[in-house]
Design a protein around this motif. Structure first.
Motif, PDB file in Angstrom:
ATOM      1  N   ASN A 215       0.844  -1.193   0.000  1.00 24.76           N
ATOM      2  CA  ASN A 215       0.000   0.000   0.000  1.00 24.76           C
ATOM      3  C   ASN A 215       0.885   1.251   0.000  1.00 24.76           C
ATOM      4  OD1 ASN A 215      -1.941   1.955   0.324  1.00 24.76           O
ATOM      5  ND2 ASN A 215      -2.668   1.237   2.305  1.00 24.76           N
ATOM      6  N   ILE A 216       0.877   1.990  -1.105  1.00 24.03           N
ATOM      7  CA  ILE A 216       1.707   3.193  -1.198  1.00 24.03           C
ATOM      8  C   ILE A 216       1.270   4.250  -0.196  1.00 24.03           C
ATOM      9  CG2 ILE A 216       0.306   4.325  -2.969  1.00 24.03           C
ATOM     10  CD1 ILE A 216       2.909   5.330  -4.236  1.00 24.03           C
ATOM     11  N   PHE A 217       0.018   4.214   0.241  1.00 23.24           N
ATOM     12  CA  PHE A 217      -0.435   5.186   1.228  1.00 23.24           C
ATOM     13  C   PHE A 217       0.332   5.054   2.543  1.00 23.24           C
ATOM     14  CE2 PHE A 217      -4.841   5.334  -0.918  1.00 23.24           C
ATOM     15  CZ  PHE A 217      -4.473   6.436  -1.674  1.00 23.24           C
ATOM     16  N   VAL A 218       0.713   3.828   2.897  1.00 23.71           N
ATOM     17  CA  VAL A 218       1.444   3.606   4.143  1.00 23.71           C
ATOM     18  C   VAL A 218       2.866   4.159   4.033  1.00 23.71           C
ATOM     19  CG1 VAL A 218       2.256   1.894   5.808  1.00 23.71           C
ATOM     20  CG2 VAL A 218       0.060   1.573   4.671  1.00 23.71           C
ATOM     21  N   SER A 219       3.534   3.873   2.928  1.00 24.03           N
ATOM     22  CA  SER A 219       4.887   4.414   2.742  1.00 24.03           C
ATOM     23  C   SER A 219       4.845   5.935   2.602  1.00 24.03           C
ATOM     24  CB  SER A 219       5.562   3.775   1.522  1.00 24.03           C
ATOM     25  OG  SER A 219       4.865   4.060   0.330  1.00 24.03           O
ATOM     26  N   PHE A 220       3.823   6.442   1.914  1.00 22.31           N
ATOM     27  CA  PHE A 220       3.663   7.884   1.749  1.00 22.31           C
ATOM     28  C   PHE A 220       3.481   8.578   3.092  1.00 22.31           C
ATOM     29  CE2 PHE A 220       0.200  11.103   1.656  1.00 22.31           C
ATOM     30  CZ  PHE A 220       0.928  12.169   1.152  1.00 22.31           C
ATOM     31  N   LEU A 221       2.592   8.054   3.917  1.00 23.32           N
ATOM     32  CA  LEU A 221       2.314   8.692   5.205  1.00 23.32           C
ATOM     33  C   LEU A 221       3.532   8.617   6.124  1.00 23.32           C
ATOM     34  CD1 LEU A 221       0.026  10.183   6.563  1.00 23.32           C
ATOM     35  CD2 LEU A 221      -0.766   8.023   7.550  1.00 23.32           C
ATOM     36  N   THR A 222       4.252   7.503   6.084  1.00 24.50           N
ATOM     37  CA  THR A 222       5.487   7.376   6.861  1.00 24.50           C
ATOM     38  C   THR A 222       6.494   8.444   6.437  1.00 24.50           C
ATOM     39  OG1 THR A 222       5.155   4.972   7.051  1.00 24.50           O
ATOM     40  CG2 THR A 222       7.360   5.813   7.507  1.00 24.50           C
ATOM     41  N   HIS A 223       6.667   8.586   5.145  1.00 22.35           N
ATOM     42  CA  HIS A 223       7.604   9.561   4.579  1.00 22.35           C
ATOM     43  C   HIS A 223       7.168  10.992   4.909  1.00 22.35           C
ATOM     44  CE1 HIS A 223      10.142  10.603   0.740  1.00 22.35           C
ATOM     45  NE2 HIS A 223      10.411  11.396   1.748  1.00 22.35           N
ATOM     46  N   LEU A 224       5.891  11.266   4.740  1.00 19.97           N
ATOM     47  CA  LEU A 224       5.357  12.609   4.960  1.00 19.97           C
ATOM     48  C   LEU A 224       5.529  13.037   6.418  1.00 19.97           C
ATOM     49  CD1 LEU A 224       3.720  14.985   3.652  1.00 19.97           C
ATOM     50  CD2 LEU A 224       1.667  13.856   4.547  1.00 19.97           C
ATOM     51  N   ILE A 225       5.170  12.166   7.345  1.00 22.13           N
ATOM     52  CA  ILE A 225       5.260  12.503   8.764  1.00 22.13           C
ATOM     53  C   ILE A 225       6.715  12.665   9.183  1.00 22.13           C
ATOM     54  CG2 ILE A 225       4.814  11.688  11.117  1.00 22.13           C
ATOM     55  CD1 ILE A 225       2.309  10.297  10.032  1.00 22.13           C
ATOM     56  N   TYR A 226       7.582  11.775   8.694  1.00 24.46           N
ATOM     57  CA  TYR A 226       9.002  11.858   9.045  1.00 24.46           C
ATOM     58  C   TYR A 226       9.588  13.197   8.603  1.00 24.46           C
ATOM     59  CZ  TYR A 226      14.009  10.987   9.077  1.00 24.46           C
ATOM     60  OH  TYR A 226      15.354  11.095   9.294  1.00 24.46           O
ATOM     61  N   ASP A 227       9.368  13.562   7.348  1.00 27.79           N
ATOM     62  CA  ASP A 227       9.919  14.819   6.842  1.00 27.79           C
ATOM     63  C   ASP A 227       9.316  16.023   7.560  1.00 27.79           C
ATOM     64  OD1 ASP A 227      11.459  13.380   5.101  1.00 27.79           O
ATOM     65  OD2 ASP A 227      10.765  14.402   3.286  1.00 27.79           O
TER      66      ASP A 227
END
Length: 239
Positions: A215-227
């Motif tokens: 699920n790209i949404f999971v990797s996206f949200l992880t990346h977004l929150i981290y940055d």
């Protein structure tokens, strides 16, 4: 399509979910594969060559091209990579964020204090007081995830055709994608070792999010929150 057994999957992977395309699920024609490759090749070329397009509009282009071309190739079936969130995803995301912070701090410490290397700050820090930056920021991050996942799916298909071994194909494809993702940051950071370790290898956590959940949404949200968290101290100073 080849029937797969449980032994073809890693234990960390989510059951009953698989990556699209590599096992002819669905099957793509050669022209569609070429179009999918073009969707990431064009952004890579723009990153490494001088051109007139610039600023945040270019970052938006890095999202639009792969997102649009993927839709065309997949007959607009974005659910091939965009799944519904599951309850465990909201446990996985903070764990991966914490691990990435630990990794980044450890690598940064080693580079600075053991190898006496200078670590360049994120160029985006100078734009944090711009509303335009924050409007486009989520699209930029989603685009970066597409620039990892689409090449991963392409390499996975190639290596699976050659090896007929799903696990080996996933490992090789992941390593190549992490290297490529690190290298595309080279024009911004101008330090090969730094981008390969911090932006490249450091992306294993967001990549793992996709490998596990599909699920790209999971990797996206992880990346977004981290940055976003890394930007907050500077943003508070600017405000």
């Amino acid at each position: 399509m080849k029937d797969l057994s449980e032994k073809d999957f890693f234990k960390f992977e989510r059951k009953k979910l698989d990556f699209p395309f590599y096992n002819d699920n669905p099957n793509l024609s050669i022209p569609r594969w070429i179009l999918l490759a073009i969707s990431v090749i064009i952004p890579f070329i723009l990153i490494f060559t001088p051109h007139s397009i610039g600023g945040r509009f270019e970052n938006l282009l890095y999202f639009i091209l792969p997102f649009l071309f993927f839709g065309i190739v997949a007959n607009w079936k974005y659910d091939l990579i965009c799944k519904k969130f599951q309850k465990n995803d909201f446990k996985l995301i903070p764990i991966l964020i914490i691990l990435e912070f630990i990794f980044s701090i450890a690598v940064g410490f080693i580079m600075m204090h053991i190898f006496n290397m200078h670590i360049q700050s994120n160029p985006a820090l100078t734009e944090l007081n711009s509303l335009f930056f924050w409007v486009l920021f989520p699209f930029q991050i989603f685009g970066e995830e597409l620039l990892k996942i689409i090449p991963f799916l392409i390499f996975l298909t190639i290596f699976y055709k050659v090896t007929e071994n799903r696990k080996i194909s996933i490992v090789i494809s992941t390593i190549i994608v992490l290297i490529i993702f690190g290298l595309i940051h080279l024009p911004a950071y101008d330090n090969l070792i730094s981008v390969l370790l911090i932006q490249g290898l450091g992306s294993i956590f967001t990549m793992f999010a996709y490998l596990k959940t599909k699920n790209i949404f999971v990797s996206f949200l992880t990346h977004l929150i981290y940055d976003t968290i890394t930007f907050l101290p500077v943003l508070l100073i600017l405000l």
